[in-house]
Write an enzyme that holds these catalytic residues in place. Sequence first.
Site, PDB file in Angstrom:
ATOM      1  N   HIS A 181      46.556-150.865  -8.360  1.00 45.81           N
ATOM      2  CA  HIS A 181      46.582-150.133  -9.626  1.00 45.81           C
ATOM      3  C   HIS A 181      45.174-149.820 -10.141  1.00 45.81           C
ATOM      4  O   HIS A 181      45.020-149.121 -11.153  1.00 45.81           O
ATOM      5  CB  HIS A 181      47.329-150.959 -10.679  1.00 45.81           C
ATOM      6  CG  HIS A 181      47.961-150.139 -11.758  1.00 45.81           C
ATOM      7  ND1 HIS A 181      47.721-148.782 -11.907  1.00 45.81           N
ATOM      8  CD2 HIS A 181      48.808-150.467 -12.769  1.00 45.81           C
ATOM      9  CE1 HIS A 181      48.405-148.328 -12.954  1.00 45.81           C
ATOM     10  NE2 HIS A 181      49.060-149.338 -13.492  1.00 45.81           N
TER      11      HIS A 181
ATOM     12  N   ASP B   5      47.813-144.869  -9.973  1.00 47.68           N
ATOM     13  CA  ASP B   5      48.666-145.035 -11.149  1.00 47.68           C
ATOM     14  C   ASP B   5      50.142-144.980 -10.747  1.00 47.68           C
ATOM     15  O   ASP B   5      50.493-144.548  -9.646  1.00 47.68           O
ATOM     16  CB  ASP B   5      48.378-143.942 -12.175  1.00 47.68           C
ATOM     17  CG  ASP B   5      46.987-144.064 -12.765  1.00 47.68           C
ATOM     18  OD1 ASP B   5      46.472-145.202 -12.829  1.00 47.68           O
ATOM     19  OD2 ASP B   5      46.405-143.025 -13.142  1.00 47.68           O
TER      20      ASP B   5
END
Length: 538
Positions: A508, A512
Site C-alpha cells: 500500500h 492504492d
Amino acid sequence: MSESVSLPALGESVTEGTVTRWLKQVGDRVEVDEPLLEVSTDKVDTEIPSPVAGVIEEILVAEDETVEVGTVLVTIGSGAEAPAEAPAADAPAAEEAPAEAPVPEAAPVAEAPAPAAEQAPAVESPVTPAEVAAAPAESAPVAEVPSTDAPAPAEEAPTEAAPTETAPTESAPAEAEAAPAAPAPDAAPVAEVAPAAEVAPAPEAAPAPAVSAEQAAPAATASAETAEAPVTAPDAHAGYVTPLVRKLANEHGVSLDGLTGTGVGGRIRKQDVLEASSAADTSAPESAETPAAAEAPEVSPLRGTTVPMSRLRKVIAERAVISMQSSAQLTSVVEVDVTLVANLRNRVKADFQAKTGQKLSFLPFFALAAAEALTTNPIINATIDGDTIVYPPQENMAIAVDTERGLLTPVIRDAASLDLAGFAAQIADLAARTRENKLKPDELAGGTFTLTNTGSRGALFDTPIVFLPQSAILGTGIVVKKPVVVSDAAGDAIAIRSMVYLALSYDHRIVDGADAARFLVTIKNRLEAGAFEGNLGI
C-alpha cells in the site's frame, strides 16, 4: 380466444434454449405465473411461467428440442368452449348404440317371445314420450339386464321387453357400457336395451327418484373410475429431476430415491431436498461417527519429533518477516465467472495436448490475463527504490512452486509476449525442474510480479504475502461449480456457473485500493469474456 406463449429472452447473449421438460400437457388448465415448462441454456436452467390463465390447446415444441428466443412454444385458450361441446360429443355415441347392438344375433336365441323380438329392433318405438315420463317405478330392474351373475331365461324376455323401453335416462350410460359384456346366450335381453338409447336424449326422462340403488351403483362406479383416471396422469413424469435439483441434492448428500416430491405431478423440487437435508441433520451426529472411525487419517512420521530448519526455510522465513515489517500489505478479492473459459478448455484440451504435449489447465488462462492486465496497470508491476518508483520495461512473472524443500518462485521472462501454449510449456518446465532441483540461479531472480495457484490444493482463496522488492502477488483459488444469480434484461435467474476467487495482495506504499481494484477487474472482464481462441498458440 387463444393466446400464444413464446420463449422469452433468458440472458443478454442467449439466443436459443432447449425444452427439457413440459410441466403441463394438452387439456391441462394453467393459471397465471404457474410453471409451464423447463428450459435449459448455456447460462441458465429455469422454469417458464404462463403469462395467461386458460387451458392448453397445443404444444408446438417437443422435449429435448432446441429453438430460438421468440419461438412460439404453446397455445393457451380460455377453455370456455369445452363445456358446450362436451354434450354434443356424447350424443352421437348414444345414438349409435342401437347400431352396435347385436340385433341379428338376438333372433335365433329368442324364439319363444316372437312379438317382443320384433319390437326390439324397431326404430319407431310404440311408446310415446308422455308414456315414458309416466312410466312406473317398476322399470328399475332394467339395470340388472346386463348382469352376468344370473342370466334371465329366454322365456322371460317378453316380460322384460316393455320395462326396457321405459328405462330412465340416468341408467342409459351404464347400460350402454355394460351391453357388450353380456354373454351370447342372453343376446336377446341385450338387444332390448337398445331402445333405451333412443329415449335417452329426451329431456322428459323419468325423474331421479325413479332410479333405484341397484341402478345407481353401476353408473356411480363407472363415473368414479372415469374421474380417478386423470388424477394419476401427471405422475407419468414424477420421477424427472431437474439438473438444478439433482446438483442441490448432491451438495446436501440427499438421496433422491424414495423422496416424495411436492411439485407439479409429484416432481421433486428444491424445497423437498432442503427439507430432507434438514431432517437428516438431526440424526447427523450418529451417522457422522461411523465414517470417521472407518477412515482414520494417515499419521505423519514427523509427529512428536524435532528437526532443524533447512537453509531454504530460514531464507523464506527471514524474507517473509522483512517484507511484512518493511511494507504496508493488504489484500483485495474478486469472484470471477470462468464458465466460458471452462467450456473452451473442455472443447480444445484434447487437441491442445496432442499438438503441444501439455495439459491445458486453468493456470495458463490466469497467467495470460494477469500479464495483459500488468501492461495496462503498470503500478502493480512496479518496485520501490528509495524515494522513487521504478516501472520495469517488461513483465517478469514469478510462478510459486510447492516442493518438498519449500516454496520456490522461478520466473517466466517477458510474460506479456506469450500465448496459452507458451505459458503451459514454461510453467510445466519450470515446475518440473524446480522439484528436481535443476534450476539455474538466475531463473529464480528478477521477478517483478508473482502468481501463486493456491487453488491447486483446494483452497478457495488466501491472502498471500508480497516478497520485496515486488509490490504485488496474485493468488488464484480453486475453480468450483455453484449456483449463482445471473442478471440480464429478462430479470434474475439461478444458474450453475464455474466460479473462482482471485486475491491480490499489494504494497500500500505505492499501490492504492483503487489501483488494485482496477487491476483485478481488468482480469475479471478478460476471463469472463472467454475470448481466448486466438491465444491458444496451436
